[in-house]
Scaffold this motif. Sequence first.
Motif, PDB file in Angstrom:
ATOM      1  N   ARG A  86      43.826  45.983  41.141  1.00  0.00           N
ATOM      2  CA  ARG A  86      44.887  46.937  40.819  1.00  0.00           C
ATOM      3  C   ARG A  86      45.951  46.211  40.004  1.00  0.00           C
ATOM      4  NH1 ARG A  86      47.923  51.072  45.104  1.00  0.00           N
ATOM      5  NH2 ARG A  86      49.661  51.616  43.737  1.00  0.00           N
ATOM      6  N   GLY A  87      45.660  46.072  38.711  1.00  0.00           N
ATOM      7  CA  GLY A  87      46.538  45.338  37.823  1.00  0.00           C
ATOM      8  C   GLY A  87      46.189  43.862  37.793  1.00  0.00           C
ATOM      9  N   ALA A  88      46.533  43.198  36.694  1.00  0.00           N
ATOM     10  CA  ALA A  88      46.158  41.797  36.505  1.00  0.00           C
ATOM     11  C   ALA A  88      46.818  40.860  37.511  1.00  0.00           C
ATOM     12  CB  ALA A  88      46.510  41.359  35.088  1.00  0.00           C
ATOM     13  N   ASP A  89      47.888  41.311  38.184  1.00  0.00           N
ATOM     14  CA  ASP A  89      48.570  40.465  39.162  1.00  0.00           C
ATOM     15  C   ASP A  89      48.025  40.642  40.577  1.00  0.00           C
ATOM     16  OD1 ASP A  89      50.271  39.450  37.187  1.00  0.00           O
ATOM     17  OD2 ASP A  89      51.677  41.123  37.431  1.00  0.00           O
ATOM     18  N   ASP A  90      46.971  41.415  40.733  1.00  0.00           N
ATOM     19  CA  ASP A  90      46.358  41.631  42.045  1.00  0.00           C
ATOM     20  C   ASP A  90      45.935  40.276  42.635  1.00  0.00           C
ATOM     21  OD1 ASP A  90      44.365  42.230  44.109  1.00  0.00           O
ATOM     22  OD2 ASP A  90      44.380  44.276  43.320  1.00  0.00           O
ATOM     23  N   PRO A  91      46.325  39.986  43.860  1.00  0.00           N
ATOM     24  CA  PRO A  91      45.961  38.684  44.456  1.00  0.00           C
ATOM     25  C   PRO A  91      44.464  38.464  44.574  1.00  0.00           C
ATOM     26  CG  PRO A  91      46.945  40.156  46.087  1.00  0.00           C
ATOM     27  CD  PRO A  91      47.182  40.775  44.757  1.00  0.00           C
ATOM     28  N   ARG A  92      43.670  39.542  44.562  1.00  0.00           N
ATOM     29  CA  ARG A  92      42.218  39.351  44.616  1.00  0.00           C
ATOM     30  C   ARG A  92      41.717  38.632  43.376  1.00  0.00           C
ATOM     31  NH1 ARG A  92      40.492  45.435  45.697  1.00  0.00           N
ATOM     32  NH2 ARG A  92      42.373  45.657  44.415  1.00  0.00           N
ATOM     33  N   TYR A  93      42.353  38.885  42.226  1.00  0.00           N
ATOM     34  CA  TYR A  93      41.938  38.187  41.012  1.00  0.00           C
ATOM     35  C   TYR A  93      42.266  36.702  41.113  1.00  0.00           C
ATOM     36  CZ  TYR A  93      41.382  36.769  36.190  1.00  0.00           C
ATOM     37  OH  TYR A  93      40.987  36.100  35.057  1.00  0.00           O
ATOM     38  N   ALA A  94      43.424  36.392  41.668  1.00  0.00           N
ATOM     39  CA  ALA A  94      43.783  34.989  41.853  1.00  0.00           C
ATOM     40  C   ALA A  94      42.809  34.302  42.807  1.00  0.00           C
ATOM     41  CB  ALA A  94      45.213  34.875  42.388  1.00  0.00           C
ATOM     42  N   ALA A  95      42.286  35.071  43.779  1.00  0.00           N
ATOM     43  CA  ALA A  95      41.373  34.494  44.771  1.00  0.00           C
ATOM     44  C   ALA A  95      39.962  34.313  44.233  1.00  0.00           C
ATOM     45  CB  ALA A  95      41.340  35.387  46.017  1.00  0.00           C
ATOM     46  N   THR A  96      39.541  35.186  43.336  1.00  0.00           N
ATOM     47  CA  THR A  96      38.140  35.155  42.901  1.00  0.00           C
ATOM     48  C   THR A  96      37.959  34.722  41.461  1.00  0.00           C
ATOM     49  OG1 THR A  96      38.158  37.482  42.188  1.00  0.00           O
ATOM     50  CG2 THR A  96      37.596  37.039  44.489  1.00  0.00           C
ATOM     51  N   GLY A  97      39.005  34.870  40.613  1.00  0.00           N
ATOM     52  CA  GLY A  97      38.822  34.661  39.184  1.00  0.00           C
ATOM     53  C   GLY A  97      37.973  35.780  38.610  1.00  0.00           C
ATOM     54  N   ALA A  98      37.478  35.573  37.394  1.00  0.00           N
ATOM     55  CA  ALA A  98      36.614  36.582  36.770  1.00  0.00           C
ATOM     56  C   ALA A  98      35.348  36.745  37.600  1.00  0.00           C
ATOM     57  CB  ALA A  98      36.276  36.163  35.349  1.00  0.00           C
ATOM     58  N   VAL A  99      35.001  37.975  37.900  1.00  0.00           N
ATOM     59  CA  VAL A  99      33.816  38.250  38.712  1.00  0.00           C
ATOM     60  C   VAL A  99      32.672  38.707  37.824  1.00  0.00           C
ATOM     61  CG1 VAL A  99      35.151  38.813  40.772  1.00  0.00           C
ATOM     62  CG2 VAL A  99      34.576  40.626  39.146  1.00  0.00           C
ATOM     63  N   ASP A 100      31.485  38.718  38.378  1.00  0.00           N
ATOM     64  CA  ASP A 100      30.306  39.131  37.630  1.00  0.00           C
ATOM     65  C   ASP A 100      30.294  40.646  37.499  1.00  0.00           C
ATOM     66  OD1 ASP A 100      27.651  38.779  36.444  1.00  0.00           O
ATOM     67  OD2 ASP A 100      26.934  39.713  38.286  1.00  0.00           O
ATOM     68  N   ALA A 101      30.341  41.141  36.254  1.00  0.00           N
ATOM     69  CA  ALA A 101      30.426  42.586  36.026  1.00  0.00           C
ATOM     70  C   ALA A 101      29.199  43.308  36.567  1.00  0.00           C
ATOM     71  CB  ALA A 101      30.598  42.870  34.536  1.00  0.00           C
ATOM     72  N   ALA A 102      28.031  42.675  36.452  1.00  0.00           N
ATOM     73  CA  ALA A 102      26.800  43.314  36.946  1.00  0.00           C
ATOM     74  C   ALA A 102      26.864  43.495  38.459  1.00  0.00           C
ATOM     75  CB  ALA A 102      25.587  42.490  36.558  1.00  0.00           C
ATOM     76  N   HIS A 103      27.350  42.478  39.167  1.00  0.00           N
ATOM     77  CA  HIS A 103      27.450  42.567  40.624  1.00  0.00           C
ATOM     78  C   HIS A 103      28.438  43.653  41.043  1.00  0.00           C
ATOM     79  CE1 HIS A 103      28.099  41.584  44.813  1.00  0.00           C
ATOM     80  NE2 HIS A 103      29.381  41.371  44.560  1.00  0.00           N
ATOM     81  N   VAL A 104      29.611  43.655  40.418  1.00  0.00           N
ATOM     82  CA  VAL A 104      30.634  44.637  40.781  1.00  0.00           C
ATOM     83  C   VAL A 104      30.180  46.043  40.411  1.00  0.00           C
ATOM     84  CG1 VAL A 104      32.998  45.402  40.338  1.00  0.00           C
ATOM     85  CG2 VAL A 104      32.509  42.974  40.661  1.00  0.00           C
ATOM     86  N   GLY A 105      29.594  46.209  39.230  1.00  0.00           N
ATOM     87  CA  GLY A 105      29.100  47.518  38.828  1.00  0.00           C
ATOM     88  C   GLY A 105      28.022  48.036  39.767  1.00  0.00           C
ATOM     89  N   GLN A 106      27.110  47.154  40.154  1.00  0.00           N
ATOM     90  CA  GLN A 106      26.056  47.540  41.102  1.00  0.00           C
ATOM     91  C   GLN A 106      26.659  47.978  42.428  1.00  0.00           C
ATOM     92  OE1 GLN A 106      22.678  47.553  40.647  1.00  0.00           O
ATOM     93  NE2 GLN A 106      22.147  48.050  42.768  1.00  0.00           N
ATOM     94  N   LEU A 107      27.648  47.243  42.888  1.00  0.00           N
ATOM     95  CA  LEU A 107      28.316  47.572  44.152  1.00  0.00           C
ATOM     96  C   LEU A 107      28.942  48.964  44.101  1.00  0.00           C
ATOM     97  CD1 LEU A 107      29.631  46.702  46.910  1.00  0.00           C
ATOM     98  CD2 LEU A 107      31.541  45.855  45.535  1.00  0.00           C
ATOM     99  N   LEU A 108      29.728  49.221  43.056  1.00  0.00           N
ATOM    100  CA  LEU A 108      30.428  50.496  42.957  1.00  0.00           C
ATOM    101  C   LEU A 108      29.459  51.653  42.688  1.00  0.00           C
ATOM    102  CD1 LEU A 108      33.590  49.422  40.908  1.00  0.00           C
ATOM    103  CD2 LEU A 108      33.380  49.734  43.388  1.00  0.00           C
ATOM    104  N   GLY A 109      28.477  51.413  41.829  1.00  0.00           N
ATOM    105  CA  GLY A 109      27.505  52.466  41.538  1.00  0.00           C
ATOM    106  C   GLY A 109      26.679  52.839  42.749  1.00  0.00           C
ATOM    107  N   THR A 110      26.299  51.850  43.541  1.00  0.00           N
ATOM    108  CA  THR A 110      25.539  52.119  44.764  1.00  0.00           C
ATOM    109  C   THR A 110      26.373  52.918  45.756  1.00  0.00           C
ATOM    110  OG1 THR A 110      24.254  50.082  44.466  1.00  0.00           O
ATOM    111  CG2 THR A 110      24.297  51.037  46.677  1.00  0.00           C
ATOM    112  N   LEU A 111      27.663  52.592  45.837  1.00  0.00           N
ATOM    113  CA  LEU A 111      28.558  53.349  46.716  1.00  0.00           C
ATOM    114  C   LEU A 111      28.623  54.811  46.291  1.00  0.00           C
ATOM    115  CD1 LEU A 111      30.733  53.368  48.975  1.00  0.00           C
ATOM    116  CD2 LEU A 111      32.416  52.860  47.183  1.00  0.00           C
ATOM    117  N   VAL A 112      28.802  55.063  44.994  1.00  0.00           N
ATOM    118  CA  VAL A 112      28.871  56.445  44.505  1.00  0.00           C
ATOM    119  C   VAL A 112      27.557  57.171  44.773  1.00  0.00           C
ATOM    120  CG1 VAL A 112      29.021  57.878  42.438  1.00  0.00           C
ATOM    121  CG2 VAL A 112      30.601  55.970  42.743  1.00  0.00           C
ATOM    122  N   ALA A 113      26.434  56.521  44.486  1.00  0.00           N
ATOM    123  CA  ALA A 113      25.138  57.154  44.695  1.00  0.00           C
ATOM    124  C   ALA A 113      24.960  57.566  46.153  1.00  0.00           C
ATOM    125  CB  ALA A 113      24.022  56.207  44.263  1.00  0.00           C
ATOM    126  N   GLY A 114      25.391  56.696  47.065  1.00  0.00           N
ATOM    127  CA  GLY A 114      25.280  57.027  48.481  1.00  0.00           C
ATOM    128  C   GLY A 114      26.130  58.214  48.879  1.00  0.00           C
TER     129      GLY A 114
END
Length: 432
Positions: free
Chosen positions: A325-353
């Motif tokens: 939620r914005g570039a200052d989100d502490p999750r970004y500081a904790a993880t850095g750039a994440v794998d787009a394929a992994h995140v997309g798969q996660l969110l898409g699977t959630l929607v499909a369910g």
Amino acid sequence: MPYAGFVADDLTGAADVLAQAHRYGLDAVLVVGEGDGPLPAGADVVGIAGPSRSLSGAAFDTLVRAQLDRAATVDAEVLLYKVCSTFDSSPTRGSIGRGIELLHERFPGHGPVAVAPAQPEFGRYTAFSTHFAAYEGRVHRLDRHPVMSRHPSTPMHQADLRHVLAEQLADAALPDAVHLPALADGTFLEQWETCRGGGGSAFVVDAVEDHHLDQVARALRNDAAAPAIVVGSGGIMAALARTVTGRQPLSPGRQQATGPVLVVSASASSTTAAQIADAVEHGWAEIAVPAALLTASDPALPAELEQRTAACLSAGRHVVVHTIRGADDPRYAATGAVDAAHVGQLLGTLVAGMTTRGLTRDVAVFGGDTSSHALLAMGVRQLRVHAPFVTAGPVCRSDDEAAIAGCRLLLKGGQVGPVDVLRRFAGHTEQP
């Protein structure tokens, strides 16, 4: 024969191309993901989209080569290599320069390719090869843009598109350009032909008004190449569509959800963050995906995420699930750039369910880099525009085989839309 074909580097951007064709009366269809089967017949515009904007190296080359091979079978008059109107790319991620090299590999006799990413209606302008983008009512040079200069994946440190491309091309050659005076003094076609007949791989074309892009569209339509190739945004598709149909654009109508809305967002944009905040302030449920899940280090978390989302939807609440939620989100500081394929798969699977269980029929996907991966996880293979909505953010329908078949689907890039876009999508506020 289709009028235009396009290859897009992400799903939300591809949806904008569909929207621009649709609003000027062209029938447009988008094919999602890989494959070698025949493309849809009978449409005016046929596009192919994948996650190349989030790829690099051999993975990028393999995907773009396959897309261009399929696009070549469309036999269209014009081929658009669709990129973001903020030119999101770098030498190592989603390289537009490398995409141009692959265009020449597939169409070796074409000559220098026009690069025209401006989209004035959307606040994207190119002047003397320098690119600008609007933000909160002000126009900023790309390298000083409050969002794009700080993009977590492809921060823009250069605003001159010739230099951006030179950094991404193997020969590091500075592309030629057609600048604004040519669009006003009657020398545009002469300079266009000079650039098209010159050396190098590309040339940048200025545009700060829609009629500038209309001149580019006419030049493409009159080009001797088959197909004529352009690298650009939804702005050039709008120009191609309106110059071929001569129609006035369709006006968006009011949207209305049939039940609770599910939004999944992986956009770090402050524009998206403000839109999420607006929805939450008006009673929408907010679920922040834990940082541990973004790096897949805790296999128990997906079930918890599904349960929390299902509980909100079952209670009749609209819900926003976000990974940042914005570039200052502490999750970004904790993880850095994440794998787009992994995140997309996660969110898409959630929607499909959630859609398969019948908990929602109204879905929004925010974020360009992850959108392609998310829709593939939903089983989407084809998209068409269902209704115009906000600029560069149409409401779409998928093919009948997808998990979200029959759902309204809003595809929105990070920088797109008014602050109340989600409440408009749900039908809580009127479209202006």
